[in-house]
Design a protein around this motif. Sequence first.
Motif, PDB file in Angstrom:
ATOM      1  N   ASN A   1      33.430 110.792  16.772  1.00 43.03           N
ATOM      2  CA  ASN A   1      32.312 111.133  17.645  1.00 43.03           C
ATOM      3  C   ASN A   1      31.713 109.889  18.279  1.00 43.03           C
ATOM      4  O   ASN A   1      31.757 108.794  17.706  1.00 43.03           O
ATOM      5  CB  ASN A   1      31.226 111.856  16.848  1.00 43.03           C
ATOM      6  CG  ASN A   1      31.709 113.176  16.285  1.00 43.03           C
ATOM      7  OD1 ASN A   1      32.333 113.958  16.990  1.00 43.03           O
ATOM      8  ND2 ASN A   1      31.432 113.418  15.017  1.00 43.03           N
ATOM      9  N   LEU A   2      31.116 110.082  19.459  1.00 44.35           N
ATOM     10  CA  LEU A   2      30.452 109.002  20.174  1.00 44.35           C
ATOM     11  C   LEU A   2      29.018 109.414  20.450  1.00 44.35           C
ATOM     12  O   LEU A   2      28.765 110.368  21.185  1.00 44.35           O
ATOM     13  CB  LEU A   2      31.178 108.703  21.491  1.00 44.35           C
ATOM     14  CG  LEU A   2      30.527 107.677  22.423  1.00 44.35           C
ATOM     15  CD1 LEU A   2      30.357 106.325  21.739  1.00 44.35           C
ATOM     16  CD2 LEU A   2      31.349 107.530  23.704  1.00 44.35           C
ATOM     17  N   PHE A   3      28.075 108.696  19.835  1.00 47.01           N
ATOM     18  CA  PHE A   3      26.654 108.975  20.003  1.00 47.01           C
ATOM     19  C   PHE A   3      26.046 107.797  20.768  1.00 47.01           C
ATOM     20  O   PHE A   3      25.940 106.690  20.233  1.00 47.01           O
ATOM     21  CB  PHE A   3      25.972 109.160  18.655  1.00 47.01           C
ATOM     22  CG  PHE A   3      26.627 110.215  17.789  1.00 47.01           C
ATOM     23  CD1 PHE A   3      26.895 111.478  18.296  1.00 47.01           C
ATOM     24  CD2 PHE A   3      26.985 109.937  16.486  1.00 47.01           C
ATOM     25  CE1 PHE A   3      27.504 112.450  17.514  1.00 47.01           C
ATOM     26  CE2 PHE A   3      27.589 110.897  15.694  1.00 47.01           C
ATOM     27  CZ  PHE A   3      27.850 112.164  16.201  1.00 47.01           C
ATOM     28  N   LEU A   4      25.661 108.045  22.009  1.00 43.50           N
ATOM     29  CA  LEU A   4      25.166 106.964  22.857  1.00 43.50           C
ATOM     30  C   LEU A   4      23.701 106.654  22.568  1.00 43.50           C
ATOM     31  O   LEU A   4      23.046 107.334  21.785  1.00 43.50           O
ATOM     32  CB  LEU A   4      25.403 107.310  24.322  1.00 43.50           C
ATOM     33  CG  LEU A   4      26.877 107.467  24.725  1.00 43.50           C
ATOM     34  CD1 LEU A   4      27.007 107.675  26.223  1.00 43.50           C
ATOM     35  CD2 LEU A   4      27.718 106.273  24.281  1.00 43.50           C
ATOM     36  N   ALA A   5      23.184 105.630  23.245  1.00 46.83           N
ATOM     37  CA  ALA A   5      21.915 105.012  22.873  1.00 46.83           C
ATOM     38  C   ALA A   5      20.778 106.021  22.755  1.00 46.83           C
ATOM     39  O   ALA A   5      20.591 106.891  23.614  1.00 46.83           O
ATOM     40  CB  ALA A   5      21.551 103.944  23.893  1.00 46.83           C
ATOM     41  N   ASN A   6      20.027 105.882  21.660  1.00 48.75           N
ATOM     42  CA  ASN A   6      18.798 106.639  21.409  1.00 48.75           C
ATOM     43  C   ASN A   6      19.004 108.134  21.236  1.00 48.75           C
ATOM     44  O   ASN A   6      18.053 108.903  21.323  1.00 48.75           O
ATOM     45  CB  ASN A   6      17.763 106.378  22.515  1.00 48.75           C
ATOM     46  CG  ASN A   6      17.388 104.915  22.599  1.00 48.75           C
ATOM     47  OD1 ASN A   6      17.032 104.296  21.596  1.00 48.75           O
ATOM     48  ND2 ASN A   6      17.502 104.332  23.789  1.00 48.75           N
TER      49      ASN A   6
END
Length: 272
Positions: free
Chosen positions: A117-122
């Motif tokens: 998974n890719l969880f981007l900023a904030n």
Amino acid sequence: MSTIAASATIHPMAVVEDGAVIGENVKIGPFCHVGPRVVLGDNTEMLPHSIVSGITTLGKGCRIFPMAVIGGDPQSVHHGGEDTTLTVGDNCTMREGVTINTGTADFGGKTIVGSNNLFLANSHIAHDCRVGDHVIMSNNVMLAGHVTIEDRVILGGGSAVHQFTRVGRHAFVGGLSAVSYDVIPYGMLNGNPGLLGGLNVVGMTRAGVDRATIHIVRRAYKAIFETEGNLRDNAAAIRAEFADCEQVVQILDFIAAESDRALSSPTRGQKG
């Protein structure tokens, strides 16, 4: 006592509390903090100023960027300090400022996140959420408590998902959308309030679904959402006709499952 693999690299200005388990080739940068009940899988990297706390297990190959806080207590008035957990799979990237909370005791005490998974900023994953594999959460996405995000969902920047809501596999949620109701697999939702605007054909094509199958799913979609009557009744009525199409069956099973939320549709919640 901590268990730290000999191949792990820990900066002298990092804090790894007694009891933590640190896998092979883990890298922990300066000013990081690892709690006493944390397990970091092999080849995981913590960049400077990142935190992993609580009863948290991260799989192999994860990357945690500065100011991310993984495994923090649930942000719930019902949390009384009980032991609850967070489990994250392999190869997840948590960019700057990402927060993922542990579960709450009243609901099983577990937050579970899959792999790749890719969880981007904030972006934020609240207590008791279930997040599948190959999910992308863009900047500032917010998941409330008890949300379920199935595999390969993409959530556009600034979108927010209401508590107890489900988002089906391969769905796409547009930026700044308010997801107040369940989103079917392969659905595309946009707006505030979020309205179902059809199928995520681009996502289906990228996933290898052929054109003929996409047309079948479109027919099923129209039968459910563009026919008079209750959506769940419409879905049940077409099950036999579309029993040979895996993607349609996934949609029908999703609709038939018990849920605390209603289904998103092209009109539900529309103002005016």
